[in-house]
Each structure stands twice: as structure tokens, then as C-alpha cells.
Write a protein that holds these residues in place. Structure first.
Motif, PDB file in Angstrom:
ATOM      1  N   UNK A  93       0.864  -1.177   0.000  1.00  0.00           N
ATOM      2  CA  UNK A  93       0.000   0.000   0.000  1.00  0.00           C
ATOM      3  C   UNK A  93       0.906   1.234   0.000  1.00  0.00           C
ATOM      4  N   UNK A  94       1.217   1.731  -1.183  1.00  0.00           N
ATOM      5  CA  UNK A  94       2.284   2.732  -1.309  1.00  0.00           C
ATOM      6  C   UNK A  94       1.784   4.151  -1.557  1.00  0.00           C
ATOM      7  N   UNK A  95       0.479   4.395  -1.471  1.00  0.00           N
ATOM      8  CA  UNK A  95      -0.030   5.742  -1.727  1.00  0.00           C
ATOM      9  C   UNK A  95       0.623   6.797  -0.842  1.00  0.00           C
ATOM     10  N   UNK A  96       0.802   6.479   0.438  1.00  0.00           N
ATOM     11  CA  UNK A  96       1.401   7.435   1.360  1.00  0.00           C
ATOM     12  C   UNK A  96       2.846   7.752   0.963  1.00  0.00           C
ATOM     13  N   UNK A  97       3.538   6.770   0.414  1.00  0.00           N
ATOM     14  CA  UNK A  97       4.918   6.973  -0.028  1.00  0.00           C
ATOM     15  C   UNK A  97       4.966   7.978  -1.175  1.00  0.00           C
ATOM     16  N   UNK A  98       4.041   7.839  -2.126  1.00  0.00           N
ATOM     17  CA  UNK A  98       4.011   8.764  -3.259  1.00  0.00           C
ATOM     18  C   UNK A  98       3.563  10.151  -2.828  1.00  0.00           C
ATOM     19  N   UNK A  99       2.633  10.223  -1.883  1.00  0.00           N
ATOM     20  CA  UNK A  99       2.215  11.524  -1.376  1.00  0.00           C
ATOM     21  C   UNK A  99       3.379  12.239  -0.696  1.00  0.00           C
ATOM     22  N   UNK A 100       4.159  11.487   0.088  1.00  0.00           N
ATOM     23  CA  UNK A 100       5.323  12.073   0.768  1.00  0.00           C
ATOM     24  C   UNK A 100       6.334  12.583  -0.253  1.00  0.00           C
ATOM     25  N   UNK A 101       6.527  11.847  -1.334  1.00  0.00           N
ATOM     26  CA  UNK A 101       7.437  12.289  -2.395  1.00  0.00           C
ATOM     27  C   UNK A 101       6.984  13.632  -2.953  1.00  0.00           C
ATOM     28  N   UNK A 102       5.677  13.776  -3.171  1.00  0.00           N
ATOM     29  CA  UNK A 102       5.134  15.023  -3.712  1.00  0.00           C
ATOM     30  C   UNK A 102       5.378  16.190  -2.754  1.00  0.00           C
ATOM     31  N   UNK A 103       4.989  16.021  -1.500  1.00  0.00           N
ATOM     32  CA  UNK A 103       5.155  17.100  -0.519  1.00  0.00           C
ATOM     33  C   UNK A 103       6.626  17.438  -0.302  1.00  0.00           C
ATOM     34  N   UNK A 104       7.479  16.420  -0.234  1.00  0.00           N
ATOM     35  CA  UNK A 104       8.898  16.665   0.047  1.00  0.00           C
ATOM     36  C   UNK A 104       9.629  17.315  -1.113  1.00  0.00           C
ATOM     37  N   UNK A 105       9.054  17.216  -2.308  1.00  0.00           N
ATOM     38  CA  UNK A 105       9.682  17.837  -3.475  1.00  0.00           C
ATOM     39  C   UNK A 105       9.314  19.309  -3.593  1.00  0.00           C
ATOM     40  N   UNK A 106       8.125  19.678  -3.135  1.00  0.00           N
ATOM     41  CA  UNK A 106       7.668  21.065  -3.240  1.00  0.00           C
ATOM     42  C   UNK A 106       8.544  22.019  -2.434  1.00  0.00           C
ATOM     43  N   UNK A 107       8.515  23.287  -2.815  1.00  0.00           N
ATOM     44  CA  UNK A 107       9.154  24.321  -2.008  1.00  0.00           C
ATOM     45  C   UNK A 107       8.546  24.305  -0.609  1.00  0.00           C
ATOM     46  N   UNK A 108       9.343  24.625   0.397  1.00  0.00           N
ATOM     47  CA  UNK A 108       8.884  24.544   1.784  1.00  0.00           C
ATOM     48  C   UNK A 108       7.620  25.363   2.029  1.00  0.00           C
ATOM     49  N   UNK A 109       7.587  26.577   1.514  1.00  0.00           N
ATOM     50  CA  UNK A 109       6.445  27.461   1.749  1.00  0.00           C
ATOM     51  C   UNK A 109       5.175  26.904   1.120  1.00  0.00           C
ATOM     52  N   UNK A 110       5.295  26.426  -0.114  1.00  0.00           N
ATOM     53  CA  UNK A 110       4.123  25.887  -0.803  1.00  0.00           C
ATOM     54  C   UNK A 110       3.659  24.592  -0.143  1.00  0.00           C
ATOM     55  N   UNK A 111       4.594  23.738   0.246  1.00  0.00           N
ATOM     56  CA  UNK A 111       4.247  22.472   0.898  1.00  0.00           C
ATOM     57  C   UNK A 111       3.523  22.729   2.219  1.00  0.00           C
ATOM     58  N   UNK A 112       4.008  23.704   2.982  1.00  0.00           N
ATOM     59  CA  UNK A 112       3.394  24.013   4.273  1.00  0.00           C
ATOM     60  C   UNK A 112       1.986  24.562   4.083  1.00  0.00           C
ATOM     61  N   UNK A 113       1.829  25.476   3.124  1.00  0.00           N
ATOM     62  CA  UNK A 113       0.513  26.061   2.870  1.00  0.00           C
ATOM     63  C   UNK A 113      -0.468  24.995   2.395  1.00  0.00           C
ATOM     64  N   UNK A 114      -0.005  24.115   1.523  1.00  0.00           N
ATOM     65  CA  UNK A 114      -0.871  23.068   0.986  1.00  0.00           C
ATOM     66  C   UNK A 114      -1.272  22.084   2.074  1.00  0.00           C
TER      67      UNK A 114
END
Length: 258
Positions: free
Chosen positions: A20-41
């Protein structure tokens, strides 16, 4: 905007992921974003009324996997998946960070970008036959004897299409609000939208997946979407149904020659 992304193992070895790897892919998305955008999202999303929409969705990994002796999914040395959002600066930030970073971490493994492609949006009118790139889900909750119960609707149930329409309208309103555009609430509320199974069976297409500790029932298959082009578009860009930011509800136009 939709991106097709291919990652290559930094070591050249097979990529291993949990079942069940959905959480792994979600983490990849958030961790790749700029810090400010990731935090706001992550903290605010795109609020509308009482809901906070993330307005992004991603697919399952497109390559088939084998199971290793530990029950892990064993892919080859590269994997392909799609990320999508109607919020251009969000998906552009993700793509730019991927392109400029040397490596990313995917479940304790180092991967590097192999290819990045902007996928042109299909021409969407009032009806389209679609296939799910990640299973779609829609649900309701109620309290019974003081306990919260979640019911996931099957595509043949009437509420499935009704709730999908309501969800699409709310996401469209959230998107317009995010852009600061005014809209006629009565007009948007009257927009038509329906989803009908076209090539589907519960036995073949029902997927029971875990996201963290939550069990989610979702459905793959081929469906006929009909209705207002604006609502069809928002479900293409932001996902169909619930839990899009957890990797549910991405669709593509179904090619009848496939």
C-alpha cells in the motif's frame, strides 16, 4: 496541468515499495515542493465553506510489479506515474524542483529524474469515456451508537454518482475562489454531472487499500462521465471523487483501441 514523471533508481537496482504505497508517493510530492508551498498546501489547502481541498491528484505506478519474499512490491529500476493539479504554480513548482534536484527519496531509496513530460489536456466536451489511473472512491459518514462509521459507495449505487457530482461542484467552487473569481452559485449548483460504469465489475475492480491506518474501498475500471465541461475538467485536473491527495481518482481518456 498534468505531468508524466519517470524516476530511475540511483543505484540501478530494482525499486521496492510496500503493498500500500499511496502514502509513499504523497510524501514524495510534498517533500519535493518548495517549503512554503508544501506548508501552505498541507495546513490550509484551498478552503471553501467547511472543506479544505488540496486540488491535486496522482496516479498509481504504471509499471507492473512482482512480489518479493517479504511481500514487498518489486518494480524494475524505473517507475512512471502522473501528477496533476489545476493550480498551475503548484504543479509548476513540483516540476521545477524535480528538474533541478539531483535526487529524491522514495521509501528509503534514492531515485533520480529520468524524464519529465507535460501532458496536454484532452478536449473535453459533455461526455467522455475514461479509465482510472488510480482507483476512485466516494463515501459518507454517520454516527451510530456514538461511533463514526464510514460507508464507501459502489459505482452501481445511485448515491455514487450523486456524491461524485456534489464533490466536483465543491472542487470547482474552491478552484474559482482560489483564483479570486466570482461565480453564480445557483448556476454552478445546477451544473449536470454523472458517472456510469462502462466496463466494470465489483469483483474485478474493487480495490481495498490502506492509507496509514485507514481502510479505503475504491474502484478501477472504465466509466462514462457526462455533464458540464467545467466539472469534467476539474475532475481531470484535481481528481474524481474523494481522497484525491491520497492518490485516488485520477483518470485519463479511455482509448477504445487499447
Amino acid at each position: 496541468m498534468r505531468l508524466k514523471v519517470t524516476f530511475q533508481s540511483a543505484t540501478g537496482e530494482d525499486i521496492l515499495l510496500p503493498m500500500h504505497y499511496n502514502q509513499v508517493l504523497q510524501a514524495l510530492f510534498y517533500n519535493t515542493l518548495s517549503d512554503e508551498i508544501a506548508k501552505q498546501l498541507h495546513t490550509r489547502g484551498f478552503p471553501f465553506e467547511k472543506r479544505k481541498f488540496k486540488l491535486f491528484v496522482f496516479s498509481r505506478i504504471q509499471e507492473k510489479a512482482k512480489h518479493d519474499e517479504r511481500g514487498l512490491l518489486k518494480f524494475g529500476s524505473s517507475i512512471t506515474l502522473y501528477f496533476s493539479s489545476p493550480v498551475l504554480n503548484l504543479i509548476q513548482d513540483f516540476g521545477t524542483k524535480l528538474f533541478t534536484s539531483s535526487e529524491a527519496t522514495l521509501w528509503h531509496q534514492k531515485v533520480k529524474l529520468n524524464s519529465l513530460e507535460v501532458v496536454g489536456a484532452p478536449e473535453i466536451n459533455n461526455s467522455v469515456l475514461v479509465r482510472m489511473l488510480s482507483p476512485c472512491t466516494v463515501y459518507s459518514t454517520k454516527v451510530v451508537d456514538g461511533k463514526r462509521q464510514v460507508y464507501y459507495y459502489k459505482p452501481y449505487e445511485e448515491q455514487f454518482s450523486t456524491l461524485m457530482r456534489s464533490n466536483a461542484i465543491k472542487k470547482y467552487k474552491a478552484f474559482l475562489s482560489m483564483k479570486g473569481e466570482s461565480f453564480d452559485t445557483e448556476y454552478v449548483d445546477s451544473m449536470k454531472f454523472s458517472i456510469i460504469p462502462a466496463n466494470f465489475s465489483v469483483k474485478r475492480n474493487e480495490k481495498v487499500l490502506y492509507f496509514k491506518d485507514t481502510v479505503i474501498r475504491a474502484y478501477t475500471g472504465v466509466f462514462q462521465l457526462s455533464g458540464a465541461p467545467e466539472l469534467l475538467w476539474i475532475t481531470y485536473e484535481a481528481g474524481l471523487g474523494d481522497k484525491n491527495s491520497q492518490g485516488f481518482g485520477m483518470w485519463d481518456v479511455f482509448n477504445t483501441h487499447e
